[in-house]
Write a protein that holds these residues in place. Structure first.
Motif, PDB file in Angstrom:
ATOM      1  N   MET A 163       0.898  -1.159   0.171  1.00  0.00           N
ATOM      2  CA  MET A 163       0.036   0.066   0.070  1.00  0.00           C
ATOM      3  C   MET A 163       0.945   1.146   0.067  1.00  0.00           C
ATOM      4  N   HIS A 164       2.036   1.181   0.622  1.00  0.00           N
ATOM      5  CA  HIS A 164       2.944   2.456   0.765  1.00  0.00           C
ATOM      6  C   HIS A 164       3.332   2.710  -0.548  1.00  0.00           C
ATOM      7  N   ALA A 165       3.541   1.829  -1.593  1.00  0.00           N
ATOM      8  CA  ALA A 165       4.161   2.483  -3.016  1.00  0.00           C
ATOM      9  C   ALA A 165       2.927   2.921  -3.612  1.00  0.00           C
ATOM     10  N   PHE A 166       1.847   2.520  -3.594  1.00  0.00           N
ATOM     11  CA  PHE A 166       0.566   3.068  -4.108  1.00  0.00           C
ATOM     12  C   PHE A 166       0.472   4.589  -3.680  1.00  0.00           C
ATOM     13  N   ALA A 167       0.235   4.528  -2.065  1.00  0.00           N
ATOM     14  CA  ALA A 167       0.291   5.767  -1.512  1.00  0.00           C
ATOM     15  C   ALA A 167       1.103   6.907  -2.152  1.00  0.00           C
ATOM     16  N   ALA A 168       2.423   6.421  -2.190  1.00  0.00           N
ATOM     17  CA  ALA A 168       3.612   7.443  -2.862  1.00  0.00           C
ATOM     18  C   ALA A 168       3.347   7.781  -4.194  1.00  0.00           C
ATOM     19  N   LEU A 169       2.694   6.729  -5.113  1.00  0.00           N
ATOM     20  CA  LEU A 169       2.285   7.227  -6.320  1.00  0.00           C
ATOM     21  C   LEU A 169       1.305   8.360  -6.490  1.00  0.00           C
ATOM     22  N   LEU A 170       0.186   7.946  -5.552  1.00  0.00           N
ATOM     23  CA  LEU A 170      -1.017   9.097  -5.647  1.00  0.00           C
ATOM     24  C   LEU A 170      -0.408  10.537  -5.182  1.00  0.00           C
ATOM     25  N   ASP A 171       0.392  10.265  -4.184  1.00  0.00           N
ATOM     26  CA  ASP A 171       1.186  11.818  -3.567  1.00  0.00           C
ATOM     27  C   ASP A 171       1.837  12.531  -4.664  1.00  0.00           C
ATOM     28  N   SER A 172       2.538  11.467  -5.457  1.00  0.00           N
ATOM     29  CA  SER A 172       3.335  12.224  -6.435  1.00  0.00           C
ATOM     30  C   SER A 172       2.579  12.766  -7.692  1.00  0.00           C
ATOM     31  N   LEU A 173       1.557  11.926  -7.918  1.00  0.00           N
ATOM     32  CA  LEU A 173       0.395  12.231  -9.196  1.00  0.00           C
ATOM     33  C   LEU A 173      -0.225  13.771  -8.691  1.00  0.00           C
ATOM     34  N   THR A 174      -0.562  13.642  -7.402  1.00  0.00           N
ATOM     35  CA  THR A 174      -1.304  14.818  -6.951  1.00  0.00           C
ATOM     36  C   THR A 174      -0.487  16.060  -7.252  1.00  0.00           C
ATOM     37  N   TYR A 175       0.663  16.235  -7.003  1.00  0.00           N
ATOM     38  CA  TYR A 175       1.505  17.190  -7.215  1.00  0.00           C
ATOM     39  C   TYR A 175       2.239  17.636  -8.388  1.00  0.00           C
ATOM     40  N   THR A 176       1.947  16.753  -9.198  1.00  0.00           N
ATOM     41  CA  THR A 176       2.577  16.751 -10.695  1.00  0.00           C
ATOM     42  C   THR A 176       1.503  17.230 -11.522  1.00  0.00           C
ATOM     43  N   ARG A 177       1.834  18.270 -12.343  1.00  0.00           N
ATOM     44  CA  ARG A 177       1.013  18.984 -13.457  1.00  0.00           C
ATOM     45  C   ARG A 177       1.385  18.217 -14.937  1.00  0.00           C
ATOM     46  N   SER A 178       2.610  17.969 -15.059  1.00  0.00           N
ATOM     47  CA  SER A 178       3.084  17.732 -16.330  1.00  0.00           C
ATOM     48  C   SER A 178       2.405  16.047 -16.703  1.00  0.00           C
ATOM     49  N   ARG A 179       1.753  16.023 -18.009  1.00  0.00           N
ATOM     50  CA  ARG A 179       1.207  14.987 -18.412  1.00  0.00           C
ATOM     51  C   ARG A 179       2.275  13.867 -18.716  1.00  0.00           C
ATOM     52  N   GLY A 189     -13.486   5.337  -4.608  1.00  0.00           N
ATOM     53  CA  GLY A 189     -13.456   5.711  -6.075  1.00  0.00           C
ATOM     54  C   GLY A 189     -13.305   6.894  -6.549  1.00  0.00           C
ATOM     55  N   ALA A 190     -13.112   7.956  -5.466  1.00  0.00           N
ATOM     56  CA  ALA A 190     -12.876   9.584  -5.918  1.00  0.00           C
ATOM     57  C   ALA A 190     -11.466   9.886  -5.833  1.00  0.00           C
ATOM     58  N   LEU A 191     -10.789   9.677  -6.748  1.00  0.00           N
ATOM     59  CA  LEU A 191      -9.467   9.864  -6.690  1.00  0.00           C
ATOM     60  C   LEU A 191      -9.222  11.521  -7.171  1.00  0.00           C
ATOM     61  N   ARG A 192      -9.474  11.954  -8.014  1.00  0.00           N
ATOM     62  CA  ARG A 192      -9.352  13.237  -8.362  1.00  0.00           C
ATOM     63  C   ARG A 192      -7.890  13.792  -7.969  1.00  0.00           C
ATOM     64  N   ILE A 193      -7.126  13.161  -8.931  1.00  0.00           N
ATOM     65  CA  ILE A 193      -5.739  13.214  -8.916  1.00  0.00           C
ATOM     66  C   ILE A 193      -5.205  13.690 -10.421  1.00  0.00           C
ATOM     67  N   GLY A 194      -6.125  14.177 -11.036  1.00  0.00           N
ATOM     68  CA  GLY A 194      -5.615  14.773 -12.514  1.00  0.00           C
ATOM     69  C   GLY A 194      -5.149  13.429 -13.345  1.00  0.00           C
ATOM     70  N   VAL A 195      -5.844  12.342 -13.033  1.00  0.00           N
ATOM     71  CA  VAL A 195      -5.223  11.123 -13.917  1.00  0.00           C
ATOM     72  C   VAL A 195      -6.557  10.572 -14.325  1.00  0.00           C
ATOM     73  N   SER A 196      -6.954  10.759 -15.832  1.00  0.00           N
ATOM     74  CA  SER A 196      -8.034  10.297 -16.578  1.00  0.00           C
ATOM     75  C   SER A 196      -7.585   8.568 -16.813  1.00  0.00           C
ATOM     76  N   ALA A 197      -8.934   8.027 -17.179  1.00  0.00           N
ATOM     77  CA  ALA A 197      -8.868   6.390 -17.311  1.00  0.00           C
ATOM     78  C   ALA A 197      -7.850   6.366 -18.535  1.00  0.00           C
ATOM     79  N   ARG A 198      -7.950   7.137 -19.757  1.00  0.00           N
ATOM     80  CA  ARG A 198      -7.093   7.013 -20.791  1.00  0.00           C
ATOM     81  C   ARG A 198      -5.930   7.227 -20.573  1.00  0.00           C
ATOM     82  N   LEU A 199      -5.458   8.269 -19.709  1.00  0.00           N
ATOM     83  CA  LEU A 199      -4.057   8.646 -19.501  1.00  0.00           C
ATOM     84  C   LEU A 199      -3.498   7.325 -18.591  1.00  0.00           C
TER      85      LEU A 199
END
Length: 530
Positions: free
Chosen positions: A1-17, A142-152
């Motif tokens: 779970m820790h690795a997934f948590a780190a991924l979400l944290d990084s995605l939240t603060y990353t704006r570059s596609r 199911g409410a991630l809202r981290i700027g990641v679409s299913a397509r991305l």
């Protein structure tokens, strides 16, 4: 779970596609099955843990923390999961020190009833740190809202293993999480999954904005851009499914369409609701009601007989992707159009018709026709290159969308609410109104887009310095600031006291030069209704 948590944290603060694609790809390569499959299900919105809802989470935190403190903190932070993750107290009794995995979380919560899920979730939160709690709650609701679409997310998977993203899309809906056969194919240890006997989603072909370009109508065909929702209908092996543009299965919301489409094949079209004038021609709207009518049907998992009768749905067809099992997507548009014209007569005429080609001598003549298209069901014009194959995504030079010019109105800001995500610290969602003949200001819409970061800061400052009342997370402001609002169309609404509803409202300008008393009247707006 820790690795997934780190991924979400990084995605939240990353704006570059591109940076987001790399983060997800690196995670998928480094994470074993089935954790990475459940992570993909969460990122694409395909994970549904029915026993965990927002009310459950609020109940758990309010048993452990002063409810007033929680609500005030939630108002400040702007996100329930983040607030609970930070406020969750350390457990008073020893807990299992074994690290949680995503698989542990999913497999346990997926089988529990709504009565048992809260206790299990509380136990997991006790075993997690703040970062893991945030990821756990985001995944569970199911409410991630981290700027990641299913397509991305699917693009990142394709990039990680050198696959074609459209090939991934084509098999995605025929597979179940955690997608072992998909990852076996990706790593070269298994065969490519096949969609042969499953009604799977094919990526939609999309269009670029026309902007200032002019095209030659000998090379391009013109069609109306109807104001509904784009759908793909697939019938394979006796089963029919409807997919939205994002690949979501919406079959349950429109059972009458699925029941009526029994011809093997795959079509692309616009889902609409019949209007009062059902005898109209295709050119003048063809009996389609406004998007406001269609909204009554959207998002409903079950549809009553009354709803089916009051808002009957139909599909106006644009394209034919598969005729039976024959894939037509590599054919030019002119050939697919001929095949579509032969295909449509096989279908129920009460539920399906053909989107007409606009006859115009040249682009200038088309401009004149478009200028008259203020029909409630028409959003603009589509231009399709006659020799274009059907290719998923946006490809330069093939299809263009030429939306009609927006309507505008000068409105007065009435209320403001904090945004979410990176806007959670700002008052960025604004309710605005227009005047009645008696001088009363009534809300006519809400908008949060169309402004720059600098304008956002300016409006946030205005809200904070001109607050009159507070209602939870909402602030009522002095009725002195005028916003020029652009919107696509206006419709009658029984749900709003003003009697009108805007379609796609956005902020065009901040009118600091205009007194609030000179903002538009509701009667002026009502004259714009088509």
């Amino acid at each position: 779970m820790h690795a997934f948590a780190a991924l979400l944290d990084s995605l939240t603060y990353t704006r570059s596609r591109n940076a987001k694609l790399k983060l997800i790809a690196d995670y998928l390569r480094a994470t074993p099955d089935p954790d990475r499959g459940w992570a993909m299900a969460a990122l694409t919105g395909d994970l549904d843990l029915k026993g965990v809802k927002s009310a459950v989470i609020r109940g758990l935190i309010e048993e452990r923390v002063d409810p007033v403190l929680f609500r005030m903190s939630r108002d400040y932070v702007g996100d329930t999961a983040e607030t609970v993750a930070l406020l969750w107290p350390e457990p008073t009794i020893p807990v299992d020190p074994t690290p949680l995995s995503i698989t542990d979380v999913v497999e346990r919560l997926a089988v529990l009833s709504r009565a048992d899920a809260p206790g299990a979730l509380a136990d997991m939160l006790d075993r997690s740190d703040a970062e893991e709690r945030f990821a756990l709650l985001k995944m569970a609701t199911g409410a991630l809202r981290i700027g990641v679409s299913a397509r991305l997310a699917k693009t990142a998977l394709a990039d990680a293993f050198g696959l074609d993203v459209d090939a991934v899309e084509e098999v995605w809906h025929g597979l179940d999480a955690p997608y072992p056969s998909l990852f076996a194919w990706a790593e070269g240890t298994g065969a490519q999954p096949t969609p042969a006997d499953v009604p799977v989603f094919r990526p939609f072909m999309l269009a670029h904005g026309l902007e200032d370009l002019r095209v030659d109508l000998t090379d391009y065909a013109a069609e109306w851009k109807w104001d509904g929702i784009r759908v793909q209908i697939v019938h394979v092996a006796g089963e029919t499914r409807l997919y939205s543009r994002t690949g979501d299965d919406v079959t349950g919301s429109f059972p009458e369409i699925a029941a009526a489409f029994r011809t093997p094949g795959t079509v692309d079209g616009e889902l609409l609701v019949k209007g009062e004038h059902q005898g109209g021609t295709l050119e003048d709207g063809g009996g389609a009601a406004s998007f406001n009518a269609l909204q009554q049907r959207l998002g409903r998992k079950t549809v009553s007989a009354k709803m089916l009768a009051e808002y009957p749905a139909f599909v106006r067809l644009y394209d034919l992707l598969l005729d039976g099992q024959e894939d037509l997507r590599t054919l030019p548009w002119t050939e697919r159009r001929k095949r579509l014209e032969a295909f449509v007569p096989q279908l129920d005429p009460e539920r399906f018709d053909l989107s007409a080609v606009i006859e115009a001598e040249d682009f200038t003549a088309l401009e004149a026709i478009r200028a008259t298209s203020r029909d409630a069901a028409i959003e603009g014009v589509m231009l399709k290159r006659r020799d274009s194959p059907y290719i998923g995504g946006r490809r330069a030079g093939l299809w263009y969308k030429w939306k009609r010019d927006p309507l505008t109105a000068d409105c007065v800001m009435m209320y403001a609410q904090r945004g979410s995500g990176r806007r959670s610290s700002y008052y960025s969602d604004y309710t605005f109104g227009c005047w009645t003949e008696d001088g009363e200001l009534l809300p006519v819409g809400k908008a949060y887009s169309g402004i720059t970061d600098e304008e956002l800061k300016m409006l946030d400052s205005f809200v904070r310095n001109h607050t009159q009342n507070r209602f939870g997370p909402v602030r009522e402001v002095e009725k002195t600031l005028v916003l020029e609002i652009a919107f696509d169309s206006l419709h009658d609404s029984k749900r709003h006291k003003s009697g009108v509803a805007m379609r796609f409202p956005r902020i065009a300008r901040i009118r600091t030069d205009k007194p609030a008393a000179e903002a538009d009247r509701i009667e002026t707006l009502k004259r714009m209704i088509t």
